[in-house]
Design a protein around this motif. Structure first.
Motif, PDB file in Angstrom:
ATOM      1  N   THR A 103       0.867  -1.179   0.000  1.00 31.66           N
ATOM      2  CA  THR A 103       0.000   0.000   0.000  1.00 31.66           C
ATOM      3  C   THR A 103       0.907   1.233   0.000  1.00 31.66           C
ATOM      4  O   THR A 103       2.128   1.124   0.072  1.00 31.66           O
ATOM      5  CB  THR A 103      -0.915   0.033   1.238  1.00 31.66           C
ATOM      6  N   ASN A 105       1.313   3.147   2.377  1.00 32.65           N
ATOM      7  CA  ASN A 105       1.903   3.277   3.707  1.00 32.65           C
ATOM      8  C   ASN A 105       2.740   2.075   4.108  1.00 32.65           C
ATOM      9  O   ASN A 105       2.992   1.851   5.287  1.00 32.65           O
ATOM     10  CB  ASN A 105       0.796   3.499   4.748  1.00 32.65           C
ATOM     11  N   GLN A 110       1.150  -3.448   8.032  1.00 35.21           N
ATOM     12  CA  GLN A 110       1.715  -2.241   8.639  1.00 35.21           C
ATOM     13  C   GLN A 110       0.691  -1.112   8.665  1.00 35.21           C
ATOM     14  O   GLN A 110       0.593  -0.372   9.649  1.00 35.21           O
ATOM     15  CB  GLN A 110       2.966  -1.826   7.863  1.00 35.21           C
ATOM     16  N   ASP A 111      -0.064  -0.982   7.600  1.00 34.10           N
ATOM     17  CA  ASP A 111      -1.090   0.066   7.537  1.00 34.10           C
ATOM     18  C   ASP A 111      -2.167  -0.177   8.589  1.00 34.10           C
ATOM     19  O   ASP A 111      -2.621   0.761   9.266  1.00 34.10           O
ATOM     20  CB  ASP A 111      -1.695   0.082   6.135  1.00 34.10           C
ATOM     21  N   GLN A 114      -0.854   0.750  12.092  1.00 35.22           N
ATOM     22  CA  GLN A 114      -0.805   2.191  12.309  1.00 35.22           C
ATOM     23  C   GLN A 114      -2.189   2.762  12.603  1.00 35.22           C
ATOM     24  O   GLN A 114      -2.346   3.614  13.491  1.00 35.22           O
ATOM     25  CB  GLN A 114      -0.212   2.883  11.077  1.00 35.22           C
ATOM     26  N   LYS A 115      -3.204   2.281  11.907  1.00 34.54           N
ATOM     27  CA  LYS A 115      -4.558   2.780  12.151  1.00 34.54           C
ATOM     28  C   LYS A 115      -5.074   2.329  13.514  1.00 34.54           C
ATOM     29  O   LYS A 115      -5.827   3.055  14.174  1.00 34.54           O
ATOM     30  CB  LYS A 115      -5.483   2.303  11.039  1.00 34.54           C
TER      31      LYS A 115
END
Length: 639
Positions: A103, A105, A110-111, A114-115
């Protein structure tokens, strides 16, 4: 309106104190004579009226001031009924290999991490589980670093398993509000169904998607052909992109030994072939490079120095056909007559063939029982005039088998059990139109063992499993032409090769793998498996002629591992990740009726609405301050 500390409302009774002070404040007036009181009378009247108004205003302002303070300390608020209930949050975070997709990010995993770190309240307690880890009753600060470094795994849970596991983390409190948040790319193989929901649990399905689903895969490798000096290694590849070619590299112990280009056909499949030297130990790795998932860009394999299999024929009939099957390049074949048999050599054999003995001596029966219990393999071929009682007293130990009587009628061998483990990967296709071999007499047999070959009347010709095999008829040229049949070679060769299982090119992680290691050391020694700094002891069972190793939960990473005894390398074994994660097919979440959301932000907003509280204590504090100011103004205005 609700109160956080409703018990403080009893303080309203304290308002009686200022009321009593204002209402029953008693004053004694002293009369003083004065000459001209007409004008003074008017002033006094006005003063008394002003004083009364001031007193009432002060009373109301003080009452409201105290009321504001009491309400402020009681902390009133407006909220939904659900806000007062306990909240339980369980989060499933998919860390399977498909979450390596790119992606803007980073990767999908990993994305998602983070969210989660940005959206979850810092002080909230929750339970988070992945495909291989569980973090129970933690907050973000407890698990932040572990989430940021969360490893990928090949072991993805099925959707029903995810729901069941998530449900088990909730308490049995029926009044608590339960949130189950599932974060995954939801590949189609997870088998989502409309009925896959949980009662009394709000389930949010957050589907994450990659920007680019293009991926090239090293699917499989196999030995296509073996010659006297070379081995042809065939490699299958697939791609989901519009690639025409991709470079493929072959390494032997980190040394590049060959490189070629794979050209994809209209079905986006390709096959390439590498030629390797025969009779050479290969510690191999095949590698490609693409922008898709990285885990399927390499395939490990190994070719070990092949151990020869020991086969002993105990004969009272011609055994030349066995010698032609068990050739010197793969087997060590020996044939002895029954009257010359040395019993001490039996336990060192991998396969023993009883070739048409008329009777089985008691001493041989006892030795063979011990031999088979220790993992030895056995083929029993009866003679035309075998002693049924002698055979039954021995073969009855295996699958409750017994000969009933001899049938002297000619029968064709017509039935082939292609699904039997003995014929796995033996036949390219199921053959039905060939010249059937025949027998002129056979023994009617009772057994629980599966049939391998059967006669035209459905009677068994060869039965057996797990290393013990029984023929029901003699196969000498007088009684049968089976020796000349194309079936005899794959049948006997497969029995022989399975008596000492050599490692395959590679094995797949997540599947139970069993291999045989030829024993040339003390029985009490333990075999270890190592790769760099990683070492473990697999499940193992030692026999007189081999050690059987079973791999189940270990290892958990792909690569080439070394089997050793007392730091002495014996052979290698390779493991690769399953390729199921490479499928770029995803489930339609809409089938689960409004349970799917586009992103984690929507989930957190929904949870916040259910838990939202409008606090009013600040307003009442402001009101109290305003009435305090009003009292000061009253004091100044009404002097």
């Amino acid at each position: 309106m609700l109160f956080k500390y409703p018990e403080l409302l009893w303080a309203f009774f304290l308002l009686l104190i200022p009321i009593l002070i204002h209402l029953f404040q008693l004053r004694r007036f002293k009369k003083t004579p004065f000459t001209n009181v007409k004008l003074l009378q008017k002033v006094v009247s006005q003063s008394r009226k002003s004083s009364t108004i001031k007193k009432w205003l002060l009373l109301f302002s003080r009452l409201l001031l105290l009321s504001g303070l009491i309400l402020a300390f009681s902390q009133p608020y407006f909220a939904k009924e659900s806000a007062s209930y306990a909240k339980e949050t369980v989060i499933y975070l998919d860390n399977s290999f498909s979450m390596q997709a790119k992606t803007e990010n980073g990767t999908l995993l990993q994305d998602a991490v983070q969210k989660l770190l940005q959206g979850l309240p810092k002080d909230n307690t929750f339970t988070l589980f992945t495909n291989d880890k569980v973090f129970s009753n933690i907050n973000l600060m407890d698990v932040r670093n572990e989430l940021l470094n969360l490893p990928y795994t090949y072991n993805q849970l099925g959707f029903k398993d995810i729901l069941l596991k998530g449900k088990n983390f909730f308490s049995e409190d029926e009044k608590s509000i339960k949130y189950l948040v599932l974060v995954s790319d939801f590949q189609n193989r997870t088998a989502l169904q409309e009925t896959d929901t949980l009662r009394n649990i709000q389930t949010f399905m957050v589907g994450v998607k990659a920007e680019n689903l293009d991926n090239s895969v090293l699917d499989s490798a196999y030995v296509a052909e073996v010659n006297a000096t070379t081995i042809d290694l065939s490699v299958n590849l697939t791609t989901t992109s519009a690639l025409e070619t991709i470079p493929v590299s072959l390494y032997n112990d980190d040394k590049l030994i060959a490189k070629t280009a794979a050209t994809f056909d209209k079905n986006r499949k390709s096959n390439v072939t590498f030629t390797l030297p025969a009779n050479e130990v290969i510690i191999g790795k095949i590698e490609i490079s693409d922008i898709g998932l990285p885990y399927d860009n390499q395939l490990f394999f190994n070719i070990n120095q092949k151990d020869k299999i020991k086969v002993l024929s105990v004969s009272e009939s011609d055994s030349e056909f066995l010698k032609r099957i068990f050739t010197e390049d793969e087997f060590i074949f020996a044939d002895v007559r029954m009257n010359n048999l040395n019993y001490s050599i039996l336990e060192s054999q991998n396969l023993i063939v009883l070739n048409e003995l008329k009777t089985i001596p008691v001493s041989l029966k006892n030795t063979l029982r011990d031999y088979t219990q220790k993992g030895g393999h056995l083929i029993i071929i009866p003679a035309f005039d075998s002693n049924i009682e002698s055979y039954n007293s021995f073969i009855g130990n295996y699958y409750s088998t017994s000969f009933i009587n001899r049938i002297d009628e000619e029968r064709n061998i017509t039935g082939i059990n292609f699904d039997h483990p003995l014929y796995k990967n033996v036949f390219a296709q199921r053959v039905s139109n060939f010249q059937y071999p025949r027998v002129t007499s056979y023994f009617k047999t009772r057994t629980t063992a599966p049939k391998i070959l059967s006669l035209q009347d459905k009677s068994a010709f060869i039965v057996g499993l797990d290393g013990i095999y029984l023929l029901t008829a003699a196969i000498n040229n007088t009684n049968s032409n089976f020796k000349n049949s194309p079936l005899i070679v794959p049948t006997f060769y497969s029995i022989g090769s399975n008596s000492l299982k050599s490692p395959k090119l590679y094995n797949t992680l997540g599947q139970i793998t069993t291999i045989d290691v030829k024993a040339e050391w003390a029985k009490d020694n333990i075999l270890k498996v190592t790769r760099k700094e990683y070492e473990f002891i697999p499940e193992q069972q030692s026999f007189s002629n081999k050690t059987v190793l079973t791999f189940n939960y270990n290892p958990n990473k792909d690569g080439i591992y070394t089997i050793s005894e007392d730091s002495r390398p014996i052979q290698n074994i390779s493991f690769n990740y399953p390729r199921t994660e490479s499928e770029s097919i995803y489930a339609e979440l809409d089938i689960l009726n409004n349970n799917s959301v586009n992103n984690l932000t929507e989930v957190f907003e929904t949870m916040e609405k259910d838990n939202r509280v409008t606090e009013l204590w600040k307003w009442f504090t402001i009101f109290a301050l305003l009435f305090m100011l009003a009292e000061v103004l009253i004091q100044k205005i009404f002097k």
